[in-house]
Design a protein around this motif. Structure first.
Motif, PDB file in Angstrom:
ATOM      1  N   GLY A 592      -0.002  -4.636  -9.793  1.00 44.32           N
ATOM      2  CA  GLY A 592      -1.237  -5.343  -9.456  1.00 44.32           C
ATOM      3  C   GLY A 592      -1.074  -6.352  -8.348  1.00 44.32           C
ATOM      4  N   ASN A 593       0.164  -6.629  -7.945  1.00 42.65           N
ATOM      5  CA  ASN A 593       0.391  -7.677  -6.948  1.00 42.65           C
ATOM      6  C   ASN A 593       0.960  -7.161  -5.620  1.00 42.65           C
ATOM      7  OD1 ASN A 593      -0.142 -10.321  -8.484  1.00 42.65           O
ATOM      8  ND2 ASN A 593       1.228  -9.234  -9.870  1.00 42.65           N
ATOM      9  N   PHE A 594       1.363  -5.872  -5.568  1.00 45.72           N
ATOM     10  CA  PHE A 594       1.992  -5.374  -4.344  1.00 45.72           C
ATOM     11  C   PHE A 594       1.399  -4.024  -3.941  1.00 45.72           C
ATOM     12  CE2 PHE A 594       5.115  -8.145  -6.372  1.00 45.72           C
ATOM     13  CZ  PHE A 594       5.479  -8.971  -5.316  1.00 45.72           C
ATOM     14  N   ASP A 595       1.437  -3.791  -2.602  1.00 46.61           N
ATOM     15  CA  ASP A 595       0.966  -2.504  -2.078  1.00 46.61           C
ATOM     16  C   ASP A 595       2.017  -1.411  -2.277  1.00 46.61           C
ATOM     17  OD1 ASP A 595      -1.403  -3.695  -1.162  1.00 46.61           O
ATOM     18  OD2 ASP A 595      -0.373  -4.384   0.657  1.00 46.61           O
ATOM     19  N   ARG A 596       3.292  -1.766  -2.117  1.00 42.57           N
ATOM     20  CA  ARG A 596       4.395  -0.809  -2.300  1.00 42.57           C
ATOM     21  C   ARG A 596       5.495  -1.477  -3.124  1.00 42.57           C
ATOM     22  NH1 ARG A 596       3.079   4.485  -0.417  1.00 42.57           N
ATOM     23  NH2 ARG A 596       1.905   4.264   1.533  1.00 42.57           N
ATOM     24  N   ILE A 597       6.072  -0.711  -4.026  1.00 41.15           N
ATOM     25  CA  ILE A 597       7.203  -1.190  -4.817  1.00 41.15           C
ATOM     26  C   ILE A 597       8.334  -0.173  -4.655  1.00 41.15           C
ATOM     27  CG2 ILE A 597       8.050  -1.765  -7.114  1.00 41.15           C
ATOM     28  CD1 ILE A 597       5.140  -2.397  -7.859  1.00 41.15           C
TER      29      ILE A 597
END
Length: 684
Positions: A592-597
């Motif tokens: 929910g906090n990053f575009d890519r992990i």
């Protein structure tokens, strides 16, 4: 070590590579051929060795010159009338075969060897064969022996066993007389002399007429009949002795049985001993009669002394069936058997010879002199093949065979070399598309230096282009929300997955995507070594254990939009920490906090951690290091990911080099990856 030879994804310390137990990839296809061709230097070396071997072969093998003379056979229709007055025609093939046999008959070759033309030759018998090259031998060692100093039988043996070859030309009445000899003049003279002697013999035979041939064969047949009768008469001398010998053999067996069952004075044993003595006495009488027969005296002469000596022992022992008597019997029976076998063989051979001669007499019963074939020399001997013409053939053949042998060895090395070398081989073996191919270069050198993404440090390098290709390959997999969480792994340690994960995360961040790089290799964490800001800081281990808050563990890197989450402190048993509920909660909060992990995980084969994490990843990227990862290890890893429900989305092959090696390395036990059981190096 040159910077250009540094493996960009190698560990700071190389780790031992595990060995695969089972191999399922096909190594006999185009990949192995391509690898064999890449070892062109082996074909070049073996070709040179083949050329040298051909030179050596020519230096030890005698030179070869071939003279060819051509004889024409004027085949006339002949009629041979047998006892039943039946007419028969000899086929041209049979006539040519008969003529060829006559040309190489010992009688003809002996007259050729004794002819003045051959006796005048000074270079007839070549020097003895030696493995020493010709240019290392003295003139005396290379000298030929004149024909006048060579025995006729030796010349005949050489001509019949190698120098002279007779062959008929197909569908013609021509016969080629070929003579191979180290000296061209000797070859030519011998070929011409063979035809000359043969024609002289045929003329002599014609002058005698058919009756002369008939009388000659008739005389031979009569001699054969007399010899056959003599052998049959001699065999008759031994008929009685042979029967007695068989009876003695049977009686001796029975006597031995009785001696085992009864004592010496038992009536049955005494009675049978009397019978056995009588048989021995009659047998001795027959042997004496046979040995004094005029035709058999010569054969028994060599046994006379031995038998007399045994007779004296029998008299001394006063026992006609004692040890000396048994030995006498054995010698006599052995001699009898030998003589009978010789006579039987003589009778068989004599009968065959007599049958052949009588058949020939029948064929020659009535013969016309006009039916005798005529012979003409079409071509006198000429040199058709020389050593110079063979030189190029030997050299070319040796070179080609050497090159083929080199290719075969290179292909075999390719077959048994279970490694991956290039993009094509990794795609052929895995059946998965290659997302990027990273060459070996010094751009990724980072030991003792602060880490910088290759897209910043050297954005025009081949390594930077490879990272861009990887990022583009992931983007092209589909919409971002379906491929947000990317797990980067490898089959075994030391393949460069941590570096690939770091560079991939940096590339997304530089593409203005909020990116998090997570270190989930809890066994051998490497992110802390690349990013100093993660050292001595809480990470995934503490979050999963409930000892730290997630927001306090995420660190912002100096690269804009790149965030880091390290593995944290060491965990004694990481597999117990990776529970499905805690992992689901962790990845849900991160998503929910990053575009890519981008997740840097442990290697697949040594431990099971990656298979647990793969369930939560949306895309799995598998890193394969060229010339390191065994094919079996890669295939096993892919199968494990498939069984976990997450087949790799693609493969990244790294450490590519123009020259490829052929060493074989494997991986050992899976459980040895944990630091408690073994050591695989720094890079996970």
């Amino acid at each position: 070590m040159n910077n250009e030879d540094i493996d960009p994804f190698a560990d700071l310390q190389d780790s031992p590579e595990p060995q695969v137990e089972q191999q399922s990839a096909n190594r006999f296809g185009s990949g192995s051929i391509r690898q064999a061709l890449s070892r062109w230097w082996m074909m070049l070396i073996f070709g040179a060795l083949g050329y040298a071997a051909a030179l050596y072969y020519m230096s030890i093998v005698p030179t070869k010159n071939e003279a060819i003379a051509v004889l024409e056979v004027d085949i006339k229709q002949r009629q041979v009338m047998g006892a039943e007055l039946e007419t028969d025609r000899l086929s041209p093939e049979l006539v040519l075969a008969t003529t060829a046999s006559k040309l190489t008959s010992p009688a003809i070759l002996a007259k050729v060897a004794e002819s003045p033309e051959v006796q005048a030759l000074q270079r007839v018998m070549p020097p003895e064969f030696s493995f020493k090259p010709r240019y290392w031998r003295s003139e005396q060692e290379l000298a030929f022996t004149p024909a006048s100093q060579v025995e006729t039988v030796d010349l005949v043996d050489k001509m019949s066993k190698g120098w002279v070859k007779i062959s008929g030309r197909r569908n013609t009445s021509l016969i080629d007389v070929k003579v191979s000899h180290p000296d061209s003049e000797a070859a030519r003279v011998i070929a011409d002399t063979i035809l000359k002697v043969f024609l002289e013999e045929e003329e002599s035979s014609k002058s005698g007429g058919a009756s002369a041939v008939f009388q000659s064969i008739k005389k031979e047949a009569e001699e054969a009949r007399l010899d056959l009768d003599e052998a049959q008469n001699s065999l008759q001398v031994y008929v009685a002795a042979t029967k007695l010998s068989e009876q003695i053999q049977e009686a001796r067996v029975e006597l031995l049985n009785l001696r085992q069952r009864y004592k010496a004075k038992h009536p049955k044993l005494i009675q049978f001993s009397t019978v056995y003595k009588d048989l021995n006495k009659r047998f001795r009488r027959e042997i004496l009669r046979a040995s004094t027969t005029e035709s058999e005296k010569a054969f028994w002469m060599k046994y006379k002394d031995q038998l007399q000596e045994l007779d004296e022992k029998i008299i001394e022992e006063q026992d006609s069936i004692g040890e000396a008597a048994d030995e006498w019997l054995a010698v006599a029976q052995n001699a009898l058997s030998t003589r009978a076998n010789l006579l039987n063989a003589r009778i068989t051979q004599g009968q065959q010879l007599y049958d052949r001669l009588t058949q020939r007499l029948t064929e020659l019963n009535v013969a016309d002199e006009e039916s005798i074939d005529e012979y003409n020399i079409v071509q006198s001997a000429f040199i058709g093949l020389t050593q110079d013409s063979l030189r190029l053939i030997y050299l070319a053949g040796g070179t080609i065979l050497g090159a083929v042998g080199g290719f075969g060895l290179a292909y075999l090395l390719g077959v048994i070399d279970y490694k991956i070398y290039d993009v094509r081989s990794v795609e052929e073996i895995t059946g998965i598309g290659c997302m990027a191919a990273v060459p070996m270069h010094s751009t990724f050198l980072r030991k003792g230096k602060e880490w910088q993404p290759v897209l910043i440090k050297d954005k025009n390098s081949a390594n930077a282009e490879a990272i861009r290709n990887l990022r583009a390959s992931i983007v092209l997999l589909g919409q971002k929300h379906r491929h947000k969480m990317i797990l980067v792994t490898s089959a075994i340690p030391g393949e460069g997955k941590t570096t690939v994960a770091s560079e991939l995360a940096a590339s997304f961040a530089m593409n203005k995507e909020r990116t998090l790089l997570v270190g989930l290799d809890l066994r051998k964490p490497r992110l802390e070594g690349m990013f100093p800001e993660l050292k001595d800081r809480a990470g995934v281990t503490e979050v999963l254990a409930g000892q730290a808050e997630l927001k306090d563990c995420v660190v912002l890197n100096h690269v804009e939009n790149l965030y880091l989450l390290g593995s944290g402190g060491k965990c004694s048993n990481p597999s117990e920490l990776l529970h499905e509920e805690e992992l689901h909660d962790l990845f849900s909060r991160l998503a929910g906090n990053f575009d890519r992990i981008v997740i840097d995980s442990a290697p697949i084969l040594p431990v099971s951690d990656t298979r647990v994490l793969a369930k939560f990843a949306q895309s799995v990227v598998m890193v394969v290091r060229a010339r390191k990862a065994p094919v079996g290890a890669v295939l096993r890893s892919i199968n494990l990911l498939k069984s976990a429900g997450k087949p790799p989305a693609g493969v990244v092959i790294n450490g590519l080099k123009k020259s490829t090696g052929s060493g074989y390395y494997g991986y050992k036990g899976y459980g040895e990856y944990n630091g408690e059981y073994g050591y695989y190096g720094d890079e996970a």
